[in-house]
Enzyme design. Sequence first.
Site: not given
Length: 255
Positions: A23, A34, A105, A121, A149, A195
């Site tokens: 992150a 985080f 992500i 991830h 959907c 990290t």
Amino acid sequence: MDKIKEFAQWVMDAKKITVLTGAGMSTESGIPDFRSENGIYAQEENVEYYISEYYFKNHPVDFWHKFKRIFSLKLMGNFSPNQGHLFLKWLEDIGKKVVILTQNIDGLHEKAGSTNVVELHGTLQTATCPKCQAKYDLAFVNSHDVPRCVRTLKNGKVCNEILKPDVVLFGGMVQRFEEALQAADGSDLLIAMGTSLEVAPVNFIPSYVAAEVPHIRKVLVNKTPTKMNDVFDIVLHAGIGETVAKVQQYIADAR
């Protein structure tokens, strides 16, 4: 030798470089991490519960409300790669084979142009229908309070299943982990950037390399100390942008 110069020399010596990013790689792009003082855990309660496989399965509507807020999903498409992301793309440009193993992500490595990114991830950029497997982009997800959907099935009915984000939720399985281990195993240089090395099983990669392939050089660039500092040959507690700028300049001057 100065640590930055030694790091730069190792980059120049290496043909295959594996980079593990967390992150902290994206905080300079404005995306909160985080675990810092101002990170997501500090701002939200019960994060691991609300963005878990269990919560999606049992409370999918509320899951999406919390998921969008926690990850500021409306803003996610506006973030841009920073100097760290662009440095890794530059390494490819000068002929290095670079494999990025990212815990992030946000899709910023791809935005920067890196061509070999293993998203351990998953990604926030897409969501998939659990029922029919139709895939939708971030714009679609953001245009619906709870994305469903819209695919027409063979029976003529609209699917209408609530989509699931293409990220690894808490309680889910990390993706492509064996591929990540193989990439690290086959490299000349392993760099961990931004990290805390707190999250398993991804934090197993540096210790695996140290134990099984000890000749591979290992560099850690992270603002704060980690529990695995002693696994690395060079440890730099500094910002990623300022660090890679110095490394890149040294390499450029030496070429």
